[in-house]
Design a protein around this motif. Sequence first.
Motif, PDB file in Angstrom:
ATOM      1  N   LYS A 203      33.339  28.832  10.947  1.00 55.16           N
ATOM      2  CA  LYS A 203      32.898  28.187  12.187  1.00 55.16           C
ATOM      3  C   LYS A 203      31.649  27.359  11.922  1.00 55.16           C
ATOM      4  N   HIS A 204      31.668  26.126  12.358  1.00 52.43           N
ATOM      5  CA  HIS A 204      30.576  25.202  12.073  1.00 52.43           C
ATOM      6  C   HIS A 204      29.268  25.632  12.734  1.00 52.43           C
ATOM      7  N   ALA A 205      28.206  25.525  11.978  1.00 47.90           N
ATOM      8  CA  ALA A 205      26.875  25.826  12.499  1.00 47.90           C
ATOM      9  C   ALA A 205      26.304  24.584  13.180  1.00 47.90           C
ATOM     10  N   GLU A 206      25.183  24.758  13.848  1.00 50.20           N
ATOM     11  CA  GLU A 206      24.541  23.626  14.521  1.00 50.20           C
ATOM     12  C   GLU A 206      24.154  22.558  13.501  1.00 50.20           C
ATOM     13  N   TYR A 207      24.390  21.313  13.871  1.00 54.87           N
ATOM     14  CA  TYR A 207      24.097  20.191  12.974  1.00 54.87           C
ATOM     15  C   TYR A 207      22.601  20.107  12.687  1.00 54.87           C
ATOM     16  N   GLN A 208      22.280  19.824  11.438  1.00 55.68           N
ATOM     17  CA  GLN A 208      20.898  19.625  11.023  1.00 55.68           C
ATOM     18  C   GLN A 208      20.722  18.169  10.591  1.00 55.68           C
ATOM     19  N   GLY A 209      19.756  17.488  11.184  1.00 52.97           N
ATOM     20  CA  GLY A 209      19.550  16.077  10.890  1.00 52.97           C
ATOM     21  C   GLY A 209      19.248  15.806   9.428  1.00 52.97           C
ATOM     22  N   ARG A 210      19.694  14.642   8.942  1.00 47.17           N
ATOM     23  CA  ARG A 210      19.484  14.263   7.544  1.00 47.17           C
ATOM     24  C   ARG A 210      18.335  13.263   7.382  1.00 47.17           C
ATOM     25  N   THR A 211      17.998  12.575   8.438  1.00 48.77           N
ATOM     26  CA  THR A 211      16.921  11.579   8.376  1.00 48.77           C
ATOM     27  C   THR A 211      16.029  11.716   9.595  1.00 48.77           C
ATOM     28  N   GLU A 212      14.947  10.935   9.604  1.00 43.46           N
ATOM     29  CA  GLU A 212      14.031  10.965  10.743  1.00 43.46           C
ATOM     30  C   GLU A 212      14.662  10.377  11.996  1.00 43.46           C
ATOM     31  N   TYR A 213      15.752   9.623  11.818  1.00 42.42           N
ATOM     32  CA  TYR A 213      16.390   9.002  12.976  1.00 42.42           C
ATOM     33  C   TYR A 213      17.039  10.038  13.894  1.00 42.42           C
ATOM     34  N   TYR A 214      17.390  11.166  13.325  1.00 45.95           N
ATOM     35  CA  TYR A 214      17.961  12.234  14.153  1.00 45.95           C
ATOM     36  C   TYR A 214      16.921  12.730  15.155  1.00 45.95           C
ATOM     37  N   GLN A 215      15.701  12.936  14.668  1.00 44.05           N
ATOM     38  CA  GLN A 215      14.626  13.384  15.543  1.00 44.05           C
ATOM     39  C   GLN A 215      14.251  12.309  16.559  1.00 44.05           C
ATOM     40  N   ILE A 216      14.247  11.060  16.112  1.00 42.13           N
ATOM     41  CA  ILE A 216      13.945   9.952  17.027  1.00 42.13           C
ATOM     42  C   ILE A 216      14.962   9.912  18.162  1.00 42.13           C
ATOM     43  N   ALA A 217      16.240  10.075  17.794  1.00 41.79           N
ATOM     44  CA  ALA A 217      17.301  10.045  18.801  1.00 41.79           C
ATOM     45  C   ALA A 217      17.167  11.209  19.774  1.00 41.79           C
ATOM     46  N   LEU A 218      16.818  12.385  19.259  1.00 40.62           N
ATOM     47  CA  LEU A 218      16.647  13.552  20.127  1.00 40.62           C
ATOM     48  C   LEU A 218      15.511  13.333  21.116  1.00 40.62           C
ATOM     49  N   GLU A 219      14.444  12.728  20.643  1.00 44.14           N
ATOM     50  CA  GLU A 219      13.303  12.480  21.521  1.00 44.14           C
ATOM     51  C   GLU A 219      13.657  11.460  22.602  1.00 44.14           C
ATOM     52  N   ILE A 220      14.417  10.436  22.235  1.00 42.78           N
ATOM     53  CA  ILE A 220      14.856   9.448  23.224  1.00 42.78           C
ATOM     54  C   ILE A 220      15.735  10.103  24.281  1.00 42.78           C
ATOM     55  N   LEU A 221      16.596  11.001  23.815  1.00 37.13           N
ATOM     56  CA  LEU A 221      17.523  11.684  24.720  1.00 37.13           C
ATOM     57  C   LEU A 221      16.862  12.824  25.485  1.00 37.13           C
ATOM     58  N   GLY A 222      15.639  13.177  25.076  1.00 39.22           N
ATOM     59  CA  GLY A 222      14.941  14.271  25.755  1.00 39.22           C
ATOM     60  C   GLY A 222      15.580  15.615  25.503  1.00 39.22           C
ATOM     61  N   CYS A 223      15.978  15.848  24.245  1.00 36.66           N
ATOM     62  CA  CYS A 223      16.689  17.088  23.913  1.00 36.66           C
ATOM     63  C   CYS A 223      15.773  18.254  23.571  1.00 36.66           C
ATOM     64  N   GLY A 224      14.495  18.119  23.751  1.00 33.35           N
ATOM     65  CA  GLY A 224      13.614  19.272  23.574  1.00 33.35           C
ATOM     66  C   GLY A 224      12.945  19.331  22.231  1.00 33.35           C
ATOM     67  N   GLY A 225      12.823  20.575  21.725  1.00 32.43           N
ATOM     68  CA  GLY A 225      12.012  20.868  20.546  1.00 32.43           C
ATOM     69  C   GLY A 225      12.417  20.122  19.298  1.00 32.43           C
ATOM     70  N   LYS A 226      11.517  20.165  18.349  1.00 30.11           N
ATOM     71  CA  LYS A 226      11.725  19.478  17.082  1.00 30.11           C
ATOM     72  C   LYS A 226      12.846  20.138  16.302  1.00 30.11           C
ATOM     73  N   GLN A 227      13.693  19.312  15.711  1.00 28.76           N
ATOM     74  CA  GLN A 227      14.817  19.811  14.935  1.00 28.76           C
ATOM     75  C   GLN A 227      14.521  19.665  13.446  1.00 28.76           C
ATOM     76  N   ASN A 228      15.146  20.549  12.655  1.00 32.20           N
ATOM     77  CA  ASN A 228      14.984  20.460  11.208  1.00 32.20           C
ATOM     78  C   ASN A 228      15.720  19.243  10.668  1.00 32.20           C
ATOM     79  N   VAL A 229      15.130  18.595   9.702  1.00 32.67           N
ATOM     80  CA  VAL A 229      15.776  17.477   9.031  1.00 32.67           C
ATOM     81  C   VAL A 229      16.013  17.883   7.597  1.00 32.67           C
ATOM     82  N   VAL A 230      17.282  17.849   7.155  1.00 32.54           N
ATOM     83  CA  VAL A 230      17.614  18.275   5.798  1.00 32.54           C
ATOM     84  C   VAL A 230      18.254  17.124   5.042  1.00 32.54           C
TER      85      VAL A 230
END
Length: 230
Positions: A203-230
Amino acid sequence: MFILTDGKNYIMENPVKQGVYISTSSPVMAKEFSFKQARTVLNNRSKKMKWIGSYYMVDKETGQVSETSAFYKGNGGVYIGENDIKFDDSIITKIYNETKTMAGLAGWSMAQLKTYEEQLNIGLSKYDSAVSDIEHALQKYKEDNDGKNPQAHKVAKIGYLLGEIREKHENIKQCMDYIQVFKNAITYNYTIEKIKLELMKAKHAEYQGRTEYYQIALEILGCGGKQNVV
């Protein structure tokens, strides 16, 4: 329940060999038997069990010696009074339910699994192409409009469309991982317990961002806390 003793020693089950009984001087280690089980052990006349000839049954709760002879062969009173045992009827329902579940399984063959895998690969290719098409459509819009981005309401619709495609894409990939587990189960003769374990691991685990753009997108979308980038 009963224990078996000769007044000094007790019968315990061999901890490294189930179903084999040995003597112990510790009452704590004494195995508890039902009335019928205890009588069966005492009536064992094999050479390996000759040493239990002097043992007798003692009620675990009362400490009283059983009045029924260990050599009595009948079943009279075997489940009456102090000899009674509590039987949990729910085990019957559990077994019926498990049997019904197992009997209802499709039981796919390797050939069927490969057919599903081929169909899933076709779907995966389609939705990969769909994402690429949308990205190229956005690029074309900018080229046709002097580098301008689409209006917000158009971008929103594109976002919904991409979200729908991504969801289908993810579901296909998840199913492909499950199919691989089923294929491995056939190849390596997995037990049911092993299949369940491997399906949970697949079963797939929660997606982990690969670049800083993942965090930027989350912040634009207002998705809450900081996510790990791997």
